[in-house]
Design a protein around this motif. Structure first.
Motif, PDB file in Angstrom:
ATOM      1  N   ALA A 217       0.579  -1.016  -0.355  1.00 56.20           N
ATOM      2  CA  ALA A 217       0.058  -0.080  -0.031  1.00 56.20           C
ATOM      3  C   ALA A 217       0.642   0.988  -0.055  1.00 56.20           C
ATOM      4  O   ALA A 217       2.000   1.291   0.381  1.00 56.20           O
ATOM      5  N   PHE A 218       0.424   2.987  -0.599  1.00 60.28           N
ATOM      6  CA  PHE A 218       1.105   3.403  -0.267  1.00 60.28           C
ATOM      7  C   PHE A 218       1.859   4.060   1.390  1.00 60.28           C
ATOM      8  O   PHE A 218       1.033   3.823   1.912  1.00 60.28           O
ATOM      9  N   ASN A 219       3.163   5.102   1.114  1.00 59.26           N
ATOM     10  CA  ASN A 219       3.309   4.786   2.041  1.00 59.26           C
ATOM     11  C   ASN A 219       3.114   6.850   2.149  1.00 59.26           C
ATOM     12  O   ASN A 219       2.470   6.992   3.631  1.00 59.26           O
ATOM     13  N   ASN A 220       2.093   6.691   0.851  1.00 59.84           N
ATOM     14  CA  ASN A 220       1.645   8.526   1.572  1.00 59.84           C
ATOM     15  C   ASN A 220      -0.119   8.726   1.864  1.00 59.84           C
ATOM     16  O   ASN A 220      -0.954   7.960   1.791  1.00 59.84           O
ATOM     17  N   ARG A 221       0.274   8.858   2.875  1.00 63.36           N
ATOM     18  CA  ARG A 221      -1.100   9.211   4.116  1.00 63.36           C
ATOM     19  C   ARG A 221      -1.543   9.997   3.407  1.00 63.36           C
ATOM     20  O   ARG A 221      -3.288  10.209   3.742  1.00 63.36           O
ATOM     21  N   TYR A 222      -1.608  10.691   2.212  1.00 62.95           N
ATOM     22  CA  TYR A 222      -2.399  12.227   2.118  1.00 62.95           C
ATOM     23  C   TYR A 222      -2.467  11.752   0.801  1.00 62.95           C
ATOM     24  O   TYR A 222      -2.172  13.267  -0.182  1.00 62.95           O
ATOM     25  N   TYR A 223      -2.950  11.176   0.197  1.00 64.47           N
ATOM     26  CA  TYR A 223      -2.727  10.972  -1.011  1.00 64.47           C
ATOM     27  C   TYR A 223      -4.556  11.307  -2.055  1.00 64.47           C
ATOM     28  O   TYR A 223      -5.380  11.513  -1.006  1.00 64.47           O
ATOM     29  N   GLU A 224      -3.438  12.364  -3.042  1.00 59.29           N
ATOM     30  CA  GLU A 224      -4.517  13.527  -3.632  1.00 59.29           C
ATOM     31  C   GLU A 224      -5.418  13.777  -2.610  1.00 59.29           C
ATOM     32  O   GLU A 224      -6.717  14.527  -3.376  1.00 59.29           O
ATOM     33  N   SER A 225      -4.735  13.909  -1.885  1.00 59.06           N
ATOM     34  CA  SER A 225      -4.932  15.385  -1.046  1.00 59.06           C
ATOM     35  C   SER A 225      -4.413  17.389  -0.774  1.00 59.06           C
ATOM     36  O   SER A 225      -3.226  17.204  -1.393  1.00 59.06           O
ATOM     37  N   PHE A 226      -5.358  17.509  -0.028  1.00 58.82           N
ATOM     38  CA  PHE A 226      -4.570  18.966  -0.123  1.00 58.82           C
ATOM     39  C   PHE A 226      -3.107  19.222   1.415  1.00 58.82           C
ATOM     40  O   PHE A 226      -2.419  20.516   0.927  1.00 58.82           O
ATOM     41  N   TYR A 227      -3.206  17.785   1.875  1.00 62.96           N
ATOM     42  CA  TYR A 227      -1.972  18.072   2.633  1.00 62.96           C
ATOM     43  C   TYR A 227      -1.035  17.497   2.297  1.00 62.96           C
ATOM     44  O   TYR A 227      -0.305  17.303   2.606  1.00 62.96           O
ATOM     45  N   ASP A 228      -0.917  16.763   0.892  1.00 59.87           N
ATOM     46  CA  ASP A 228       0.354  16.771   0.172  1.00 59.87           C
ATOM     47  C   ASP A 228       0.754  17.297  -0.115  1.00 59.87           C
ATOM     48  O   ASP A 228       1.241  18.048  -1.648  1.00 59.87           O
ATOM     49  N   ASN A 229       1.857  17.996   0.748  1.00 64.14           N
ATOM     50  CA  ASN A 229       2.664  19.570   0.194  1.00 64.14           C
ATOM     51  C   ASN A 229       4.064  19.417   0.900  1.00 64.14           C
ATOM     52  O   ASN A 229       4.511  18.249   1.445  1.00 64.14           O
ATOM     53  N   ALA A 230       4.634  20.677   0.884  1.00 57.69           N
ATOM     54  CA  ALA A 230       6.081  20.000   1.303  1.00 57.69           C
ATOM     55  C   ALA A 230       6.710  19.818   2.203  1.00 57.69           C
ATOM     56  O   ALA A 230       7.369  19.325   3.251  1.00 57.69           O
TER      57      ALA A 230
END
Lengths: 254, 664
Positions: free
Chosen positions: B397-410
């Motif tokens: 599964a993705f490590n990305n906790r904010y996949y396609e969300s506004f919180y996937d930022n710097a």
């Protein structure tokens, strides 16, 4: 505020003027002309006085709020005085015109008595004054919101309409009384009308303390109504005649 | 900042269409989930406009409001702190347009084996009956909250008194039902300027060959074998204009850009036998718009090569959030059942393994037979069994906790700068994230060189530049208006650079320069990193065909601003000769007129009137009705009285005898 408030306020402010217009003015073209001309005279007086106020505000500091308020009061006082001056000027104009109209009319004598002209002129002043007071407020009342975001009273629309109603009728009564006073050369009448007009203006400064402004203005309006009734030929005797006429009518018909 | 109505083949999603005169509701600031009872059941003045902070923007709260939508006039979201995890996307992204369909392998279809985005709550794909807006936390939001506290607070359980503070949202969308209906309605108008009700989503793909071909010669190229290095450009969020995509897309394409720069010198000195195509696809979030367009063009001889020329594919997926020192190599188990394909994939894997020699991480295969994660490579596989690998930092599964969300930022990529640096100093500062992505880029570049048949002795000279990587990360995730981006852009495009990151939502194909900032940036950066500076003047740069050695069929010539030398204020602009092309990419479904296609993306975006919001006080219904009642009463009374007095006027007012010689 919505369509309900728009129609409610429009009816309050312009209902009496509208009914007066339909039943007494609309049938006679000469009256209509005098009404419109009277409205125009009021408009010119407002234009000139607002020009004075505008120059005064532009020449001074716009940030100084107390100064601006004082200038507004000065401008309004000047406007009241100018309105009465223009009422007098309209009286002079109508008298001159009346002689000319009498000469060319088919009947004997002038087609309109001074009393009728007084009433129509006063109503013209009143309608125009009411329109200028109320139209902007009415157009704002159509939106979904109401007054009050910055602490003002939410009864603003209805009280504006009530004031406009009073002012329209007051102008009518003042017209009647004023012209009668000029006819009889009772100059003190003019002074009283001017003073009452100034008093009504200063009462309106008490807003938003609506109890302090609307109730006294309506009291003055009732007083003026009585005065205008008597000055245009009415009397207690006529009222009792009317009452008895109705009583006898009801007696004979029942 | 807003959700826009986007439609698909079957139904319309996340549509905020309000009524044409706007939706008005009494403001309610939600303080906790329990507080939701007030707008949904207990409050006496529905409908309510619910204002909530981002920590309360969860699926359960939104679904409760959706079920009570007669009492909710709209929702306003104020982004504040990031929750621990939040992904409004689906659990199985692009599940119907990838390669794993029922016919390909039913065990692997619909994420039966691996759920790639387990945290996904699908909020972006829910249909709401009321508008959902987002507002930045600034003075305006404070005014709204202050108005609520002044007028709408609940005191001791009893309702607040009128007048109440209310908010009105205007966001009328023209589109209806689904893409097919919407496009049909747009096509009905036969006039010369048709009224479009919705527009297909689409953007621009950016690609470049190391050895460019004549761009007018389409179709198969004899004896040409190409290795494709691919990455995705776009991402989305619940509020489309707020899309950031740091781990989702930026980590991938920045790595590929750095690898392209690393390969430049080696491929010019000792060109490898195979060609390499760097491809950056736009619109991949919405059912692979960019990659499906390229595959469609290849199949229909509208591209300079075709699928037979493609040797292998290496795609860089999400590589920014490692949970160890391994990056994982994903391959497709179904195509690998064929021995030729399996051999080629193993060869590519070996090239990748050996490329990490001397670096601080290693590539590991996923270990067991697992499908590919959502990637552009899947669209190529749909057309042809091509050997390929997708790089990712996640094993399953993705490590990305904010996949396609506004919180996937710097901040999600741990992009932190010391606090006392000016913006220009931050641009130059090499962050740890940049260092780790640089290593990945070096490994990718070396692997590509070997895969393309390059000389082994040159391999160790291929190194990605950490300064380039950190400058790109700064420009794409913090502020795009910095000195380096200004230097590489064309003078007429410098207004696409803003003090914030560019927008990653793909948008519609014919939008303004501003909306296409991302693809312009990638195009000009790739040109700068792989092209050659020439001595051409500006007018020559516009018409280089007049010169003997230049040809616009093979290259594109871009006039760029250049740096400002230390002692002067004039920029040293110059002309770059580059093989980079930026080509519009719209889903083939719209070319074919098949608006219900199950094969291609059918996403469209609704056209709309202005979008705005305002707050004001509303009065009680009782007061309004009373005003109307008084008005009607006054009107009738005055009509009656006037009629009565005017008919009896001769009795009431006795006539005055005018004196015969009346004169004034």
């Amino acid at each position: 505020m919505t369509a309900a408030v728009f129609f409610g306020c429009a009816f309050i402010a312009f209902g009496p003027a509208f009914s007066l217009f339909i039943f007494t003015i609309a049938k006679d073209p000469l009256r209509v002309i005098i009404l419109i001309a009277g409205a125009f005279f009021w408009l010119v007086s407002l234009l000139l006085s607002s020009l004075v106020w505008f120059i005064a505000t532009k020449a001074t500091n716009a940030q100084d709020l107390t100064l601006q308020k004082d200038l507004l009061i000065f401008g309004c006082v000047f406007s009241v005085i100018l309105q009465e001056v223009f009422r007098f000027a309209y009286y002079r104009l109508l008298r001159k015109a009346n002689e000319g109209l009498a000469a060319i009319s088919e009947e004997d004598g002038p087609p309109l008595s001074v009393r009728e002209m007084a009433y129509v002129a006063g109503l013209g002043f009143g309608i125009m004054s009411g329109a200028f007071s109320m139209i902007n407020t009415l157009s704002d009342s159509l939106g979904p919101g109401t007054v009050g975001m910055f602490g003002d009273s939410q009864y603003y629309f209805i009280t504006s309409a009530l004031m406009t109603l009073a002012l329209t009728l007051l102008h009518t009564f003042w017209g009647v009384v004023f012209f009668e006073g000029c006819e009889r050369r009772r100059w003190w009448v003019i002074a009283v009308v001017l003073c009452l007009h100034l008093m009504v203006f200063s009462l309106s400064l008490l807003n938003p303390l609506y109890v302090g402004s609307i109730l006294p203005v309506y009291a003055i309006m009732l007083l003026m109504a009585v005065w205008a009734f008597f000055s245009s030929g009415g009397s207690l005797h006529n009222i009792t005649l009317l009452w008895m006429c109705r009583k006898s009518n009801t007696e004979t018909s029942s | 900042m807003l959700v826009i109505c986007i439609l698909r083949r079957a139904f319309f999603l996340s549509c905020v269409s309000a009524s044409i005169s706007g939706d008005t509701g009494v403001i309610h600031v939600l303080e906790s989930e329990a507080d939701l009872e007030w707008p949904l059941s207990k409050g006496p003045n529905p409908p309510y406009m619910v204002l909530l902070e981002s920590s309360l923007f969860t699926k359960s709260i939104m679904m409760k409001m959706k079920n009570a939508s007669s009492r909710v006039a709209g929702v306003v979201v104020v982004p504040k702190t990031s929750p621990r995890e939040f992904s409004p996307h689906t659990t199985c992204p692009n599940e119907n347009t990838g390669v794993y369909t029922e016919t390909y392998d039913s065990n692997l279809a619909h994420c039966n084996q691996t759920v790639w985005n387990p945290r996904g709550n699908g909020l972006s794909y829910e249909e709401f009956d009321f508008p959902v807006f987002s507002l930045k936390e600034d003075n305006e939001t404070e005014v709204i909250k202050q108005c609520y506290f002044d007028h709408n607070r609940v005191v001791n359980g009893s309702g607040p008194q009128y007048p109440l503070c209310a908010m009105q949202l205007f966001s009328h969308m023209f589109a209806v039902t689904d893409t097919a209906t919407c496009m049909r309605r747009s096509n009905i108008d036969f006039s010369s300027s048709p009224v479009m009700v919705c527009d297909p989503l689409g953007g621009y793909n950016v690609w470049a060959f190391i050895r460019p071909y004549n761009s007018t010669a389409f179709g198969h190229k004899e004896n040409e074998s190409v290795v494709i290095a691919a990455a995705r450009l776009d991402s989305r969020a619940f509020f489309l204009q707020d899309s950031t995509g740091a781990e989702g897309s930026v980590s991938g394409f920045v790595t590929l850009l750095a690898a392209a720069q690393a390969l430049r010198q080696a491929t010019q000195e000792a060109p490898p036998t195979r060609n390499i195509l760097f491809a950056f696809f736009h619109g991949e979030v919405f059912d692979y718009i960019g990659s499906s367009r390229m595959v469609y063009n290849m199949k229909n001889n509208k591209f300079v090569i075709d699928l037979d020329n493609v040797h292998s594919i290496l795609e860089i997926g999400q590589v920014g959030v490692r949970s160890g020192s391994n990056l994982f190599l994903h391959s497709d188990p179904v195509s690998r059942r064929n021995n030729t394909v399996d051999d080629e994939v193993t060869n590519l894997v070996n090239n990748l393994h050996s490329s990490t020699a001397g670096l601080n991480f290693s590539f590991v295969e996923s270990g067991f037979s697992q499908p590919l994660p959502p990637s552009s490579f899947q669209r190529f596989l749909r057309a042809r069994a091509i050997p390929g690998i997708v790089l990712a930092d996640h094993q399953t599964a993705f490590n990305n906790r904010y996949y396609e969300s506004f919180y996937d930022n710097a901040a999600h990529l741990n992009l932190t700068y010391p606090s006392n640096l000016s913006p220009e100093e931050q641009l130059e500062f090499v962050t740890d994230t940049a260092k780790s992505l640089t290593e990945v880029a070096t490994a990718v570049a070396r692997a590509l060189f070997k895969q393309a048949g390059g000389n082994d002795s040159q391999v160790n000279n291929i190194n990605a530049d950490p300064k380039t990587v950190t400058q790109m990360l700064y420009g794409f995730l913090v502020r795009s208006n910095n000195s380096w981006f200004q230097a590489v852009m064309a003078p007429e495009l410098k207004d696409v650079l803003q003090p914030n990151p560019p927008q990653y939502y793909v948008g519609v194909a014919k939008s303004s320069h501003q909306a296409n900032a991302l693809t312009y940036l990638v195009q000009y950066l790739l040109a700068n990193l792989t092209g050659t500076a020439t001595n051409l003047t500006q007018s020559q740069c516009k018409k280089p065909d007049e010169l003997p050695n230049e040809s616009t069929y093979v290259y594109s010539y871009l006039w760029v601003q250049g740096m400002v030398p230390p002692n002067s204020t004039q920029r040293e602009s110059f002309c770059v000769r580059t093989a980079v092309r930026r080509v519009m990419a719209v889903s083939p479904a719209f070319d074919l007129g098949d608006y219900v296609s199950k094969e291609y993306s059918t996403w469209t975006e609704s056209q709309r009137k202005f979008i705005k919001a305002r707050i004001f006080l509303v009065a009680s219904r009782d007061l309004e009705m009373m005003t109307l009642g008084v008005g009607v009463a006054v009107l009738f009374t005055s009509l009656l009285v006037t009629y009565f007095v005017s008919t009896k006027a001769d009795v009431l007012f006795s006539a005055v005898r005018e004196p015969a010689n009346a004169a004034y």
